[in-house]
Design an enzyme around this catalytic site. Structure first.
Site, short mmCIF file in Angstrom:
data_model
loop_
_atom_site.label_atom_id
_atom_site.label_comp_id
_atom_site.label_asym_id
_atom_site.label_seq_id
_atom_site.Cartn_x
_atom_site.Cartn_y
_atom_site.Cartn_z
N GLY A 275 -1.98 -0.90 -3.59
CA GLY A 275 -3.19 -0.16 -3.25
C GLY A 275 -2.81 1.26 -2.90
CB CYS B 237 -0.92 0.00 1.22
SG CYS B 237 -0.07 -0.37 2.77
N PRO C 32 -5.70 -6.23 7.37
CG PRO C 32 -6.71 -5.47 5.41
CD PRO C 32 -5.76 -5.05 6.48
CG ASN D 200 -3.54 1.04 4.13
OD1 ASN D 200 -4.04 1.54 5.13
ND2 ASN D 200 -3.40 -0.26 4.01
N PRO D 201 -5.79 1.75 1.58
CG PRO D 201 -5.90 0.87 -0.59
CD PRO D 201 -4.93 1.26 0.47
CB CYS D 202 -7.68 -1.96 4.62
SG CYS D 202 -8.18 -2.98 3.22
N GLY D 203 -7.14 1.28 5.81
CA GLY D 203 -7.10 2.16 6.97
C GLY D 203 -6.09 1.82 8.04
CD GLU D 204 -3.89 -1.98 6.61
OE1 GLU D 204 -3.22 -2.54 5.73
OE2 GLU D 204 -5.07 -1.61 6.44
N GLY E 240 -7.30 -11.39 5.11
CA GLY E 240 -8.28 -12.36 4.62
C GLY E 240 -7.70 -13.47 3.77
CB THR E 241 -6.08 -13.50 0.47
OG1 THR E 241 -7.15 -12.66 0.02
CG2 THR E 241 -5.83 -14.56 -0.58
CB ILE E 242 -2.03 -14.15 3.96
CG1 ILE E 242 -2.36 -13.11 5.02
CG2 ILE E 242 -1.43 -13.51 2.73
CD1 ILE E 242 -1.13 -12.41 5.57
#
Length: 776
Positions: A117, A88, A434, A268-272, A436-438
């Site tokens: 991202g 990101c 996030p 970044n896109p998810c805010g973290e 999710g996929t890993i």
């Protein structure tokens, strides 16, 4: 326990390196997961003095899914591909002029092309209606340029068959804040963006005091609103459509280790990852679920010694990514190497708590979260200090200013002592991303610090061709329980999921984690659809009170879809008499019909007002058991503007017809489509769109061949017609004055002013009310 099939598919589809154009000739394709880990380990050990020694240590950290670098690292490290290993970025400040805007757009496209991202703060753009000096025009405002970014993002397929992701932020005192807040109420607008409001401490105080709130740009107050009314508007939009999120931006900057040399206005896109202009961060997660000893026993506990060995390796691996990664832009490389920011976090927290017999959100869960994440933070900072002693501190390190930071002063004394003695390699170290996929890759452990979404669920997976597939997935802890306990029912007070938790449980866990995270947290608070608005609003106000840096919720709504879906338990499973045919992974309810050589059919002609050419619709039928039913459709016109969508419509409707069954829903769906520019009067009846007109033709054909019984027009169309009659003064079914017969004088709705004054003149749509012209 076997590695689950969904995890194997995720590895093969997203992270397994396969020979392909653009890869290094020296790179060897991954034969199995072990080969993937060795590829990553060797690539990240390259900057070390003894690469083989460190490659072995890194491989050990990766094995068993104990440490999970972010997907960009797993997919790209050691492949030689022209991709970035950073997940990101936040882009540069957007200059408030046309040249600067489109230069930033170009940079965004280049960044997404390499797999990054991006986040943007649009607060630097003047509001809609503000004068543009020198050209005699008014500004279109930041939202109009966000639409341009949105369109760009739709066309960029980022690395690894992954669509680009973007975050847009706007300050709570920007004059266009109300339009920004409501933008995503339109289900078709800004779909490639997450959006968040930058909320200041001053604004929250004004909300509490019900004070006036000035909307300001460039030192000029454009207008004043009530702070509480604006806060209610933000909350109402989030309640209805799950966005915008809220970022408490003053708190972000006050707690930033680098507040002495940067100002943050975007994430970044998810805010973290709150980041400065051109800021970049790479991510990685310690898998807590893999470190629990003796799960589901009285002695279950996190392996502290394993954690102490693992965290320093994870910090060193991420630090090395900075040196081996490519960067889309030189400004991003300069920023990353000047501060050497990393984002080490955790995943599998909820599963680790379940293994220890602890309910997510309980006081004991809060205590363990503080203990575990506190250990990760302490070990991270001490490891970075050790690397600094070996390789040097980040270039912008200022000992006095750095040690005076709010986060640094809260560290354990041994960590502060190590930093004071050796310096520190990485300016910021911790983030909860996030995963999710890993997390799916790691045998579907729970994601980040989120609760388990559901212990068994159906996942909708986006394929590279844009289609979606469904797959059933079981949570890792639930699978371990079944392996150990067989059919014994799991304890319901421990196996709790996101659907059953109270908002207070989510907030308690987020606040506990934030105390030990120097960046921020990607966390969604799942809320029931029937939660009251006041209770919903209270979640955000409590997040602010508990010192969180931001808040994001999800409440089921009609605009936002969900990636995950819980299937209700089936009480009875019907036994089919004939097994449905199967083609690969597609299951058909009925086999598609074969096409006979000759078919009866009819062709219909419609003339849509405002179009220069007629549209011809041919519907062919097949005869089954003496009854005609629709089989295929063809839509043709000389108007090439319609070519692409009519071909797509032809193929999709024909495919539906060939499956058989009740296909009358095709008519209902088409007739319910509205054109935002306005419909037309045809034959004394208002038709809301050209697609609705086509639906009407199909309905007429189905009635004529006896497939549908004659019925009155759908209530929806009648209601629209009645509203149009009332608005225009038409009566007794007659068309409104000036809107008859399909002539070019019929009025459509203007997309700019909304008036029913859009005409078709000189080959273009022109509004007689405001002067809007589609042709410019």
């Amino acid at each position: 326990m076997e590695w689950s099939p969904v995890s194997q598919r995720i590895w093969d589809m997203k992270y397994r390196f396969k020979s392909a154009p653009g890869a290094s000739a020296a790179a060897i394709p991954d034969a199995d997961l072990e080969a993937t880990w060795w590829r990553v380990a060797r690539a990240l050990a390259a900057p070390e003095r003894d690469p083989e020694l460190w490659a072995g240590r890194f491989h050990e950290a990766l094995s068993g899914f104990k440490f999970l670098p972010a997907g960009r690292v797993i997919a790209g490290a050691g492949t030689g591909r022209t991709v970035t290993l950073f997940n990101c970025f936040v882009m540069g400040t957007i200059a408030d002029d046309m040249s600067g805007i489109f230069e930033n757009l170009r940079e965004a496209a280049l960044t997404m092309q390499q797999g990054g991202g991006i986040g943007h703060d649009f607060s630097s753009l003047r509001p809609q209606g503000a004068p543009v000096v020198g050209v005699g025009a008014d500004a279109s405002g930041p939202l109009s340029f966000m639409d341009v970014w949105d369109s760009m993002c739709r066309t960029i397929m980022s690395a690894g068959s992954r669509r680009g992701a973007m975050m847009a932020t706007l300050r709570c005192d920007h004059p266009d804040i109300e339009a920004f807040v409501d933008a995503k109420r339109d289900p078709k607008r800004l779909r490639m963006f997450n959006v968040s409001v930058l909320v200041t401490d001053a604004f929250m105080k004004a909300v509490e005091a019900d004070a006036d709130w000035p909307l300001v740009f460039g030192g000029r107050t454009f207008r004043t609103v009530k702070a509480k009314a604006l806060w209610e508007r933000i909350m109402r939009a989030t309640y209805d459509v799950a966005e915008p999120g809220v970022i408490f931006i003053d708190r972000v900057n006050r707690r930033n280790n680098l507040r002495y040399c940067e100002t943050i206005q975007a994430t970044n896109p998810c805010g973290e990852q709150p980041l400065p202009p051109y800021g970049a961060c790479l991510l990685g997660s310690i898998n807590l679920a893999a470190l629990v000893k003796a799960p589901f026993t009285p002695g279950a506990a996190l392996d502290d010694e394993a954690l102490e060995r693992l965290v320093p390796l994870a910090v060193r691996m991420l630090d090395n990514v900075i040196d081996v990664s490519r960067f889309p832009l030189p400004q991003q490389e300069k920023e990353a190497k000047a501060k050497r920011r990393i984002g080490l976090g955790v995943t599998g927290l909820a599963d680790a708590l379940i293994f220890c017999g602890v309910r997510y959100g309980s006081p004991e869960a809060v205590r363990l979260t503080r203990e575990w994440l506190g250990a990760v933070q302490r070990l991270s900072y001490m490891a970075s200090a050790d690397i600094a002693a070996e390789k040097g501190s980040f270039p912008l390190y200022d000992r006095g200013k750095y040690l005076a930071g709010e986060t640094i002063k809260a560290l354990p004394e041994e960590a502060r002592t190590a930093i004071g003695r050796y310096g520190i390699r990485n300016a910021l170290l911790n983030s909860i991303a996030p995963t999710g996929t890993i997390s799916l890759l790691a045998d579907n452990v729970s994601s980040g610090i989120e609760p388990v979404f559901a212990f068994s669920y159906v996942r909708h997976v986006l394929q590279p061709d844009g289609s979606k597939r469904e797959e059933s997935v079981d949570d890792y802890a639930f699978r371990v329980w079944r392996e150990m306990k067989g059919n014994e029912a799991p304890p319901p007070d421990v196996f709790v999921d996101a659907q059953t938790l109270a908002p207070a449980d989510h907030l308690a866990m987020q606040a506990a984690a934030q105390d030990h995270v120097d960046s921020s947290i990607s966390k969604t608070i799942n809320l029931p659809r029937d939660i009251s608005f006041e209770a919903f609003k209270g979640v955000y106000e409590e997040a602010y009170a508990q010192n969180c840096k931001g808040c994001t919720t999800y409440r089921p709504n009609d605009v936002t879809g969900a990636v995950l879906e819980v299937k209700p338990a089936e009480t009875e499973k019907p036994v089919p008499t004939v097994a449905p045919p199967r083609d690969s992974d597609v299951v058909y309810l009925a086999p598609p019909l074969d096409r006979p050589e000759e078919l009866p059919g009819r062709t219909y002609k419609i003339k849509w007002p405002g179009s220069d050419h007629a549209i011809y619709i041919t519907v062919n039928d097949v005869v089954q058991e003496g009854r005609r039913r629709p089989f295929e459709i063809f839509i043709n016109s000389k108007n090439m503007e319609h070519y692409a969508w009519t071909v797509a419509l032809t193929r999709m409707i024909s495919a539906v017809f060939r499956r058989g069954g009740d296909v009358s829903f095709v008519v209902e769906e088409l007739k319910a489509v509205f054109d935002p520019r306005g419909g037309q009067w045809m034959g004394g009846r208002y038709v809301p769109s050209l697609l609705a007109a086509i639906g009407g033709v199909i309905e007429r054909h189905l009635i004529e061949i006896g497939f549908l019984a004659p019925t009155e027009s759908p209530r929806l169309i009648d209601a629209i017609e009645e509203r149009m009659r009332l608005a225009t003064g038409a009566r007794d079914g007659a068309p409104a004055p000036g809107a008859g017969g399909g002539s070019d004088t019929s009025m459509g709705q203007c997309p700019q002013c909304g008036a029913a004054a859009l005409t078709h003149q000189e080959g273009c749509d022109v509004c007689l009310n405001c002067g809007y012209s589609r042709c410019g």
